[in-house]
Design a protein around this motif. Structure first.
Motif, PDB file in Angstrom:
ATOM      1  N   ARG A  44     -10.622  54.102  50.799  1.00  0.00           N
ATOM      2  CA  ARG A  44     -11.566  53.574  49.817  1.00  0.00           C
ATOM      3  C   ARG A  44     -10.996  53.388  48.414  1.00  0.00           C
ATOM      4  O   ARG A  44     -11.747  53.302  47.442  1.00  0.00           O
ATOM      5  N   PHE A  45      -9.683  53.321  48.288  1.00  0.00           N
ATOM      6  CA  PHE A  45      -9.094  53.050  46.979  1.00  0.00           C
ATOM      7  C   PHE A  45      -8.913  51.551  46.804  1.00  0.00           C
ATOM      8  O   PHE A  45      -8.657  50.826  47.754  1.00  0.00           O
ATOM      9  N   TYR A  46      -9.063  51.089  45.590  1.00  0.00           N
ATOM     10  CA  TYR A  46      -8.893  49.695  45.214  1.00  0.00           C
ATOM     11  C   TYR A  46      -8.259  49.685  43.830  1.00  0.00           C
ATOM     12  O   TYR A  46      -8.207  50.720  43.154  1.00  0.00           O
ATOM     13  N   ALA A  47      -7.781  48.547  43.408  1.00  0.00           N
ATOM     14  CA  ALA A  47      -7.093  48.476  42.125  1.00  0.00           C
ATOM     15  C   ALA A  47      -8.034  48.012  41.012  1.00  0.00           C
ATOM     16  O   ALA A  47      -8.908  47.179  41.223  1.00  0.00           O
ATOM     17  N   GLU A  48      -7.799  48.581  39.846  1.00  0.00           N
ATOM     18  CA  GLU A  48      -8.445  48.152  38.608  1.00  0.00           C
ATOM     19  C   GLU A  48      -7.360  47.980  37.569  1.00  0.00           C
ATOM     20  O   GLU A  48      -6.265  48.521  37.711  1.00  0.00           O
ATOM     21  N   ALA A  59      -1.826  47.108  28.514  1.00  0.00           N
ATOM     22  CA  ALA A  59      -2.364  46.781  29.835  1.00  0.00           C
ATOM     23  C   ALA A  59      -1.919  47.849  30.833  1.00  0.00           C
ATOM     24  O   ALA A  59      -0.844  48.449  30.685  1.00  0.00           O
ATOM     25  N   HIS A  60      -2.726  48.076  31.835  1.00  0.00           N
ATOM     26  CA  HIS A  60      -2.380  49.082  32.845  1.00  0.00           C
ATOM     27  C   HIS A  60      -3.117  48.758  34.135  1.00  0.00           C
ATOM     28  O   HIS A  60      -4.257  48.274  34.108  1.00  0.00           O
ATOM     29  N   VAL A  61      -2.460  49.012  35.269  1.00  0.00           N
ATOM     30  CA  VAL A  61      -3.057  48.853  36.595  1.00  0.00           C
ATOM     31  C   VAL A  61      -2.951  50.189  37.310  1.00  0.00           C
ATOM     32  O   VAL A  61      -1.910  50.861  37.243  1.00  0.00           O
ATOM     33  N   TYR A  62      -4.011  50.589  37.964  1.00  0.00           N
ATOM     34  CA  TYR A  62      -4.067  51.850  38.704  1.00  0.00           C
ATOM     35  C   TYR A  62      -4.966  51.633  39.916  1.00  0.00           C
ATOM     36  O   TYR A  62      -5.639  50.602  40.036  1.00  0.00           O
ATOM     37  N   LEU A  77      -9.126  62.404  37.407  1.00  0.00           N
ATOM     38  CA  LEU A  77     -10.424  61.763  37.402  1.00  0.00           C
ATOM     39  C   LEU A  77     -10.273  60.414  36.705  1.00  0.00           C
ATOM     40  O   LEU A  77      -9.543  60.292  35.714  1.00  0.00           O
ATOM     41  N   ARG A  78     -10.938  59.414  37.199  1.00  0.00           N
ATOM     42  CA  ARG A  78     -10.858  58.073  36.611  1.00  0.00           C
ATOM     43  C   ARG A  78     -11.262  58.111  35.139  1.00  0.00           C
ATOM     44  O   ARG A  78     -10.626  57.490  34.288  1.00  0.00           O
ATOM     45  N   THR A  79     -12.318  58.842  34.829  1.00  0.00           N
ATOM     46  CA  THR A  79     -12.777  58.929  33.434  1.00  0.00           C
ATOM     47  C   THR A  79     -11.699  59.539  32.544  1.00  0.00           C
ATOM     48  O   THR A  79     -11.541  59.126  31.397  1.00  0.00           O
ATOM     49  N   ARG A  80     -10.960  60.514  33.063  1.00  0.00           N
ATOM     50  CA  ARG A  80      -9.882  61.127  32.278  1.00  0.00           C
ATOM     51  C   ARG A  80      -8.734  60.155  32.060  1.00  0.00           C
ATOM     52  O   ARG A  80      -8.161  60.103  30.979  1.00  0.00           O
ATOM     53  N   LEU A  81      -8.373  59.420  33.104  1.00  0.00           N
ATOM     54  CA  LEU A  81      -7.297  58.435  32.966  1.00  0.00           C
ATOM     55  C   LEU A  81      -7.665  57.419  31.888  1.00  0.00           C
ATOM     56  O   LEU A  81      -6.863  57.115  31.004  1.00  0.00           O
ATOM     57  N   LEU A  82      -8.884  56.907  31.943  1.00  0.00           N
ATOM     58  CA  LEU A  82      -9.312  55.902  30.963  1.00  0.00           C
ATOM     59  C   LEU A  82      -9.352  56.483  29.548  1.00  0.00           C
ATOM     60  O   LEU A  82      -8.911  55.819  28.597  1.00  0.00           O
ATOM     61  N   ALA A  83      -9.832  57.700  29.397  1.00  0.00           N
ATOM     62  CA  ALA A  83      -9.888  58.328  28.069  1.00  0.00           C
ATOM     63  C   ALA A  83      -8.476  58.582  27.533  1.00  0.00           C
ATOM     64  O   ALA A  83      -8.199  58.337  26.349  1.00  0.00           O
ATOM     65  N   HIS A  84      -7.580  59.058  28.385  1.00  0.00           N
ATOM     66  CA  HIS A  84      -6.195  59.323  27.981  1.00  0.00           C
ATOM     67  C   HIS A  84      -5.523  58.020  27.539  1.00  0.00           C
ATOM     68  O   HIS A  84      -4.847  57.976  26.511  1.00  0.00           O
ATOM     69  N   PHE A  93      -2.353  51.971  17.615  1.00  0.00           N
ATOM     70  CA  PHE A  93      -2.882  50.685  17.138  1.00  0.00           C
ATOM     71  C   PHE A  93      -4.341  50.881  16.754  1.00  0.00           C
ATOM     72  O   PHE A  93      -5.215  50.947  17.612  1.00  0.00           O
ATOM     73  N   GLU A  94      -4.574  50.948  15.450  1.00  0.00           N
ATOM     74  CA  GLU A  94      -5.931  51.166  14.949  1.00  0.00           C
ATOM     75  C   GLU A  94      -6.877  50.103  15.512  1.00  0.00           C
ATOM     76  O   GLU A  94      -6.565  48.913  15.529  1.00  0.00           O
ATOM     77  N   GLY A  95      -8.010  50.549  15.992  1.00  0.00           N
ATOM     78  CA  GLY A  95      -9.002  49.642  16.538  1.00  0.00           C
ATOM     79  C   GLY A  95      -8.712  49.175  17.957  1.00  0.00           C
ATOM     80  O   GLY A  95      -9.361  48.245  18.432  1.00  0.00           O
ATOM     81  N   TRP A  96      -7.735  49.824  18.622  1.00  0.00           N
ATOM     82  CA  TRP A  96      -7.386  49.398  19.981  1.00  0.00           C
ATOM     83  C   TRP A  96      -8.613  49.472  20.887  1.00  0.00           C
ATOM     84  O   TRP A  96      -9.351  50.454  20.879  1.00  0.00           O
ATOM     85  N   GLU A  97      -8.835  48.422  21.628  1.00  0.00           N
ATOM     86  CA  GLU A  97      -9.912  48.353  22.613  1.00  0.00           C
ATOM     87  C   GLU A  97      -9.373  47.696  23.869  1.00  0.00           C
ATOM     88  O   GLU A  97      -8.455  46.881  23.809  1.00  0.00           O
ATOM     89  N   GLY A  98      -9.969  48.039  24.979  1.00  0.00           N
ATOM     90  CA  GLY A  98      -9.603  47.416  26.237  1.00  0.00           C
ATOM     91  C   GLY A  98     -10.787  47.411  27.177  1.00  0.00           C
ATOM     92  O   GLY A  98     -11.680  48.248  27.060  1.00  0.00           O
TER      93      GLY A  98
END
Length: 160
Positions: A44-48, A59-62, A77-84, A93-98
């Protein structure tokens, strides 16, 4: 967060000589994800992918099952990866968003990857697919995924 010295990503020899975690964390994450999905060790894993705002790096793929994620760090945890990821890039980079988006294209197809400004497997000094397979095969996936889930539960329990 590890920062590459200038010029390494443009030098095929120096890039290939990077340790696996740094190699797959700085420009070859999509190869690691593609190899993972070609013979998934867990179901049940897929890429994001994380797509930075226009003009910004990061940019990052996991791969994920929606709760857990696997990348060059291993399982978390996915939430931890995204927060890190967000913290690391925002510190540089000030204001970095993704934005996070599902990957809806083949991760090991050179022409498809090039259209998205990513290197195909045949565009590295050597074939990164066996290197990614070896990296993945060194992991006890059930154990590592279980540890990541337990760490997440411990964190939730300590917040109360």
């Amino acid at each position: 967060m590890y920062v590459l010295k200038p010029g390494i990503k443009r030098d095929p020899v120096r890039r290939w000589a990077l340790p696996d975690r740094i190699f797959f964390g700085h420009g070859a994450c999509h190869i690691l994800a593609g190899v993972y999905l070609a013979a998934p060790p867990l179901a049940r894993f897929y890429a994001e992918r994380i797509i930075p705002a226009e003009g910004l790096p990061g940019a990052h793929v996991y791969v994920t099952d929606g709760r857990l994620a696997f990348d060059y760090h291993g399982y978390s945890l996915r939430t931890r990866l995204l927060a890190h990821h967000r913290r690391g890039w925002a510190a540089r980079f000030e204001g970095w968003e993704g934005a996070v988006a599902p990957v809806d294209f083949p991760l090991l197809d050179t022409s498809v990857l090039n259209a998205r400004r990513m290197r195909g497997p045949d565009q590295y000094l050597h074939d990164p697919v066996p290197r990614a397979r070896s990296f993945i095969d060194r992991v006890d996936h059930a154990d590592a995924a279980g540890r990541a889930l337990r760490r997440g539960l411990e964190t939730v329990g300590s917040d109360t």
